[in-house]
Design a protein around this motif. Sequence first.
Motif, PDB file in Angstrom:
ATOM      1  N   THR B 304       0.800  -1.219   0.000  1.00  0.00           N
ATOM      2  CA  THR B 304       0.000   0.000   0.000  1.00  0.00           C
ATOM      3  C   THR B 304       0.836   1.275   0.000  1.00  0.00           C
ATOM      4  O   THR B 304       0.279   2.350   0.155  1.00  0.00           O
ATOM      5  CB  THR B 304      -0.934   0.036   1.220  1.00  0.00           C
ATOM      6  N   LYS B 333      -3.037   2.333 -10.519  1.00  0.00           N
ATOM      7  CA  LYS B 333      -4.406   2.791 -10.637  1.00  0.00           C
ATOM      8  C   LYS B 333      -5.074   2.962  -9.284  1.00  0.00           C
ATOM      9  O   LYS B 333      -5.977   3.781  -9.134  1.00  0.00           O
ATOM     10  CB  LYS B 333      -5.188   1.766 -11.468  1.00  0.00           C
ATOM     11  N   GLN B 334      -4.620   2.203  -8.296  1.00  0.00           N
ATOM     12  CA  GLN B 334      -5.312   2.273  -7.013  1.00  0.00           C
ATOM     13  C   GLN B 334      -4.721   3.323  -6.073  1.00  0.00           C
ATOM     14  O   GLN B 334      -4.872   3.224  -4.865  1.00  0.00           O
ATOM     15  CB  GLN B 334      -5.357   0.907  -6.343  1.00  0.00           C
ATOM     16  N   THR B 335      -4.043   4.331  -6.651  1.00  0.00           N
ATOM     17  CA  THR B 335      -3.487   5.392  -5.830  1.00  0.00           C
ATOM     18  C   THR B 335      -4.581   6.118  -5.055  1.00  0.00           C
ATOM     19  O   THR B 335      -5.598   6.501  -5.612  1.00  0.00           O
ATOM     20  CB  THR B 335      -2.757   6.396  -6.730  1.00  0.00           C
ATOM     21  N   ALA B 336      -4.334   6.271  -3.772  1.00  0.00           N
ATOM     22  CA  ALA B 336      -5.340   6.950  -2.963  1.00  0.00           C
ATOM     23  C   ALA B 336      -4.856   8.328  -2.526  1.00  0.00           C
ATOM     24  O   ALA B 336      -5.557   9.315  -2.660  1.00  0.00           O
ATOM     25  CB  ALA B 336      -5.682   6.111  -1.753  1.00  0.00           C
ATOM     26  N   LYS B 337      -3.637   8.380  -1.997  1.00  0.00           N
ATOM     27  CA  LYS B 337      -3.165   9.674  -1.506  1.00  0.00           C
ATOM     28  C   LYS B 337      -1.736   9.898  -1.976  1.00  0.00           C
ATOM     29  O   LYS B 337      -0.949   8.959  -2.060  1.00  0.00           O
ATOM     30  CB  LYS B 337      -3.181   9.681   0.020  1.00  0.00           C
ATOM     31  N   TYR B 349      -1.342  14.926  -8.466  1.00  0.00           N
ATOM     32  CA  TYR B 349      -1.805  13.595  -8.905  1.00  0.00           C
ATOM     33  C   TYR B 349      -2.974  13.771  -9.837  1.00  0.00           C
ATOM     34  O   TYR B 349      -3.924  14.483  -9.538  1.00  0.00           O
ATOM     35  CB  TYR B 349      -2.211  12.768  -7.686  1.00  0.00           C
ATOM     36  N   ALA B 351      -5.828  11.722 -11.451  1.00  0.00           N
ATOM     37  CA  ALA B 351      -6.453  10.399 -11.335  1.00  0.00           C
ATOM     38  C   ALA B 351      -6.893   9.875 -12.691  1.00  0.00           C
ATOM     39  O   ALA B 351      -6.882   8.679 -12.932  1.00  0.00           O
ATOM     40  CB  ALA B 351      -7.655  10.468 -10.411  1.00  0.00           C
ATOM     41  N   ASP B 354      -3.775   8.496 -14.317  1.00  0.00           N
ATOM     42  CA  ASP B 354      -2.980   7.637 -13.453  1.00  0.00           C
ATOM     43  C   ASP B 354      -1.520   8.062 -13.422  1.00  0.00           C
ATOM     44  O   ASP B 354      -0.614   7.265 -13.661  1.00  0.00           O
ATOM     45  CB  ASP B 354      -3.063   6.171 -13.901  1.00  0.00           C
ATOM     46  N   GLU B 376       0.268   6.620  -1.447  1.00  0.00           N
ATOM     47  CA  GLU B 376      -0.421   5.573  -0.690  1.00  0.00           C
ATOM     48  C   GLU B 376      -1.454   4.938  -1.581  1.00  0.00           C
ATOM     49  O   GLU B 376      -2.188   5.615  -2.288  1.00  0.00           O
ATOM     50  CB  GLU B 376      -1.117   6.178   0.531  1.00  0.00           C
ATOM     51  N   LEU B 377      -1.492   3.613  -1.546  1.00  0.00           N
ATOM     52  CA  LEU B 377      -2.432   2.894  -2.396  1.00  0.00           C
ATOM     53  C   LEU B 377      -3.543   2.321  -1.535  1.00  0.00           C
ATOM     54  O   LEU B 377      -3.346   2.044  -0.357  1.00  0.00           O
ATOM     55  CB  LEU B 377      -1.727   1.754  -3.110  1.00  0.00           C
ATOM     56  N   ILE B 378      -4.664   2.150  -2.175  1.00  0.00           N
ATOM     57  CA  ILE B 378      -5.774   1.529  -1.470  1.00  0.00           C
ATOM     58  C   ILE B 378      -5.720   0.034  -1.760  1.00  0.00           C
ATOM     59  O   ILE B 378      -5.293  -0.387  -2.818  1.00  0.00           O
ATOM     60  CB  ILE B 378      -7.101   2.157  -1.926  1.00  0.00           C
ATOM     61  N   SER B 379      -6.098  -0.767  -0.791  1.00  0.00           N
ATOM     62  CA  SER B 379      -6.044  -2.210  -1.050  1.00  0.00           C
ATOM     63  C   SER B 379      -7.250  -2.603  -1.879  1.00  0.00           C
ATOM     64  O   SER B 379      -8.338  -2.069  -1.709  1.00  0.00           O
ATOM     65  CB  SER B 379      -6.027  -2.980   0.260  1.00  0.00           C
ATOM     66  N   THR B 380      -7.035  -3.511  -2.795  1.00  0.00           N
ATOM     67  CA  THR B 380      -8.103  -3.879  -3.705  1.00  0.00           C
ATOM     68  C   THR B 380      -8.459  -5.335  -3.518  1.00  0.00           C
ATOM     69  O   THR B 380      -7.717  -6.112  -2.950  1.00  0.00           O
ATOM     70  CB  THR B 380      -7.674  -3.680  -5.164  1.00  0.00           C
TER      71      THR B 380
END
Lengths: 1022, 438
Positions: B304, B333-337, B349, B351, B354, B376-380
């Motif tokens: 993450t 792609k799962q970038t959160a912050k 960033y 979105a 990407d 920071e990535l979000i878990s998928t």
Amino acid sequence: MALSGMRGLSVFISDVRNCRNKEQERLRVDKELGNIRTRFKNEKGLTPYEKKKYVWKMLYIYMLGYDVDFGHMEAVSLISAPKYPEKQVGYIVTSCLLNENHDFLRLAINAVRNDIIGRNETFQCLALTLVGNIGGREFAESLAPDVQKLLISSSCRPLVRKKAALCLLRLFRKNSDILNVDGWSDRMAQLLDERDLGVLTSSVSLFVALVSNNHEAYWNCLPKCVKVMERLARNQDIPQEYTYYGIPSPWLQVKTMRALQYFPTVEDPTIRRALFEVLQRILMGTDVVKNVNKNNASHAVLFEALALVMHLDSEKEMMSQCVALLGKFIAVREPNIRYLGLENMTRMLMVTDVHEIIKRHQAQIITSLKDPDISIRRRSLDLLYGMCDVSNAKDIVEELLQYLATADFAMREELALKAAILAEKFAPDLSWYVDVILQLIDKAGDFVSDDIWFRVVQFVTNNEDLQPYAALKAREYLDKPAIHETMVKVSAYLLGEYSHLLARRPGCSPKEIFSIIHEKLPTVSTPTIPILLTTYAKILMHSQPADPELQNQIWAVYSKYESCIDAEIQQRAVEYLALSRKGEALVDILAEMPKFPERESSLIKKAEDTEADTAELSAIKLRTQQQTSNALVLTDQRPANGAPQVSQLGMVMVPSTSNVDQNTVDQRVTQSNGTLSAVDPQLPVQDHAPAGDILGDLLSPLAIEGPPSVSPQSELNGVPSYEGIPGANDALALAHVGDQESTVKPIGDIAERFHALCLKDSGVLYEDPYVQIGIKAEWRGHQGRMVLFLGNKNTAPLDSVQAIILSPSHLKSDLSLVPEVIPPRAQVQCPLEVVNLRPSRDVAVLDFSYKFGTYLVNNKLRIPAVLSKFLQPVQVSAEEFFPQWRSLPGPPLKLQEVVRGVTPMSLGEMANLFNSLRLMVCPGLDPNACNLVASSTFYSENTRGMLCLVRVETDPADRTQLRMTVASGDPTLTFELKEFIKEHLVSIPTGGKPPAPVAQQPQPTNPPIASSDPGALLAGLL
Amino acid sequence: MPVAASAIYFLNLRGDVLINRLYRDDVGGNMVDAFRLHILQTKELGTCPVRQIGGCSFFYMRISNVYIVIVVSSNANVACAFKFVVEAVNLFKSYFGGAFDEDAIRNNFVLIYELLDEIMDFGYPQNLSPEMLKLYITQEGVRSPFSSKPTDRPVPNATLQVTGAVGWRREGLVYKKNEVFLDIVESVNLLMSSKGSVLRCDVTGKILMKCFLTGMPDLKLGLNDKIGLEKESEIKSRPTKSGKTIELDDVTFHQCVNLTRFNSEKTVSFVPPDGEFELMKYRITEGVNLPFRVLPTIKELGRTRMEVNVKVKSVFGAKMFALGVVIKVPVPKQTAKTSVQVTSGRAKYNASMDCLMWKIRKFPGQTESTLSAEVELISTIAEKKSWTRPPIQMEFQVPMFTASGLRVRFLKVWEKSGYNTVEWVRYITKAGSYEIRC
């Protein structure tokens, strides 16, 4: 819906709708997804309102077709929200985004269950709908009793029970064991008495599934079903809102009749009579009306009734009534109804003795062959094909031939094949058959497969009377200006063989025949040329002694093709040329073809194959399997020998002129396939079984009391007796450490060394006067890499060195080759790769042996690839810890145990122990200072990373006991981890204060087996 | 010359005919139906631009929302047909003022018919030069720059001009001030591995000219390219001056360049058309001066978190500067912050693409700038696919710099009257696909 309150959502939706093109939309959606990710990742957490809003947005994006692969946690957590709007979105999004195989659903089971057993009807409905849509096996196991209770409870409203019935249907489909057959047949019967039609309809859906699975158990429901039918169709005893265009609940009628078809027969005469009365009423009462919806509903009921009538083998009168009704259908202008009529009539053909009645409608069916709608044309073709027999074959085939000229290209091949088959099957005389096939080739040459003309040749060859006629016909067709290539092939073949029978007729002298065939040569493709060459040879043969002019002409052709690029043509040209120079001998060599052996027509087989492909409706299929006397016997054979369908089809394509008997080939193929597939599943079993046994033998005494009783004995018996029997070494390998103490005794305590290595990654595993085994390990996730350092301490080489890893089933280990001899004062490194498959406390054992002088020294050493090595300490904050802790409810995911007999140690020591077991102690999480909380991530190949949480509550007054709670997402992991920690708490040889049992350092005569502590016993053994 | 077209059709995306013109009668009228049925409505659309249906060949091409279909029944020259379409579209564009789409066609039916009559005759392409045609085919509302005084036009000259040696330039042009503008525009394509080795690198350049010259001038251009310089030193029997020589590949010239003289003397000499045109195009694969070096380090810390560090160095002269520098650093792609620090410019960033979009308006030479970011990535839920790590992309423009090192040595203008000319030379280097793997 509560959407109106959410401004952000409606703005987003209108933004997306205003996008001009797909690209703009994608940009907007990606932006929003980025925003949602940021929000979800926000440390401060989200208010319920925000969570709801973003989850709605996620759903909207998902419905637009974009991939949403995060945020499921948030959606699932909304299920347990207290308020309706949040709960609703939680349920909706979960059932849209997840499917039954997602792991996330496990987290929801409990919340869903709470809603189902709760008192709130709305919540119950939401929960039942979710389970009814995406419930899987796990749901079935944990929720079935509750759902059953709802379904049969009398206090629930019909609304809930309706949903419960459908939910139970889903669960039953996922796991048919959830419903106890004995108990349920009575309950089902009760349910079929239900007055509320909504509940009844849902229950009948469930009933259909139950009956299709096992009809035996539900005999008692049969009268109830008939009663339901009576209630609907005869008494019309239903509320107004359940009649649809004047028909009492057509859905329920159809379902009930479908259920009835699963029972083989109806034996009780009264019930049978009642049922027939109902069916009669349906047959009588149905007609074609103007209103489309009414037609659809009443016809659905009617066709199901027809199926039931056919299934029950009712009397002829009723059958003829059915056919008459269908006859009315196929005369209607409306194409849909006509289609259904034709289709059902085709289905009726399966029932015996209605053929005659159907034949009355032949003219009408033939008219349908010219319908503008292709599906109707196909149906009527099928029907004609099915109803054809000797009496009407001539008409039907002629009709088909006529139709062939105007038929669709897509249909022509099928049509040609069917016409050929019918002609062959029902030919009144053989010349008619030849006529038909030649006409067929003439009209639809492109669509006539090789099988068809192969078959004609076969027939003609086998029937001498037919030969002159066929040759004459072929000659006539050759006079046509443009003929199809297939026609060239067949006539060339026939004339080659039989033209001499025509020799007297005008225009049929060998010369003329040759010239007319030779005219076609430039127009044909390569595969046809060899046939023509053969024909020339045959003509030449028949006209022996040859007319020199003709002979020269033919030789010229052969010498032209002698250098043809196509090998087949070239070979034939060269050979025929050489043969034809032999003069009289030619007659013997090129004599007429012998008769073909009689065999099943490949055409008919082909047709059966295609028919089997289009086998329909499960109920019908089931019935054909029950009654083996039925027409489609082929479907029964296929699963039995397990042959792939493709191979059969492929075999059928082999031209029938080849001399191989197709049937035997077929069988051979299928048999070999059968045996192969039978062997396959056995292989893995054989592989695994011995391995498992070895491990079981080896590890079971290690874990239980076996060895302690053995080794004292060996001690008593004395060493010499042992050394005398080398064979016993193997049998009692575990006792060896003790045995060889007279010659080789280990330095230091092996168990202690092992425990020390459990806590650190490098050190000495074993040492004796001759050899030292060191170990160094690196762990990454579920994989580990160890290096064994085998050091020879001596000045003489050690030989016969052997090291074998005996790994338990949860570890996959790979030890590189160990050299047989370790040179003096040298060290050998052996890398060992370990992969953890699943959690288990069992340890791998290194079977290490070497020869020193004449003594064979053998040691079984535990390898410190223990559970804790696959842990990865993680620091969790309070915010992360508590939701996780709470989301893992009770056993088997969370286990608690009071451990007694703990080695006394201070809290700090215990924290150190935990840390060295790779369980990260998180200070400050538990308000009680006497308690410890630790967390870690466990890696195995099956589970990947899985968070484990441990909480230990110590008693400051009594340090020998404590309460331990272990939680993780996997029941086995939780259990194994708990036991593992317990072992370490009870028996660890801590540096400062070694516990009593291990304190007895190994003394030559008295190994530490006397202790009563099982852990220490174990340690002493190794 | 072989036939190029029997008929030409302009269709919209639905397959309706906007305009058609039959040049030969060897194709039938139902050709559009065949096209619609066998090409437009199948998934083969866009796979192969040449199809044979029945006895006819169909060449088609999509320009904005119009399909241009050429139908030929005989054995035609495909390349010629497509070149014809491309040239015709350019011609239409210059008439309609830039746009060529369904609406433009609908608004100019008459003009298009007139042009179609002019540019092809019985299936053979004719003069397609806009300069020429604009003299003779004019419409209300379309104003050719030369048609201000229609009476001045010497109409009898038409034949002479079309058939003459210098078809691209009219005689009798007069300018008060004689000026020549010459632009060398290069775009650099680069693919670099994460370790800094160049995997693919080339420069495509073009020389654009704008001439406002009186009379019929003869121009001669000298570049520091290898062949030209060698030839020159051979002729003048003196060694080439010190300095780099450039090897040009795949040189193509405008039709005005005298190819015989180029082949014999290796000099680029020409009588220029009036106004703007593209004199030559070339490509360079060796000895490319890269304007920027990019050193990325991207570390994935667990599932993450990620650390991104990108250092960009400008390696062109210190006095020059790059404009509009944009560096797109890809993130999963799962970038959160993201939290980003940069030493210059701004980074954010993005979105929808990407990536971390780092923009620097002005980037001086011989300097460096860094970006460091924590992602920071979000878990998928999806089975963790390792991130494909797409390359970092870069956009920039560096004025007065050529990545190839190409320079204009001289530009000589001769005219009978011997007037003085003012010559302006500009260089600019842009990023083509400038990618660095990370």
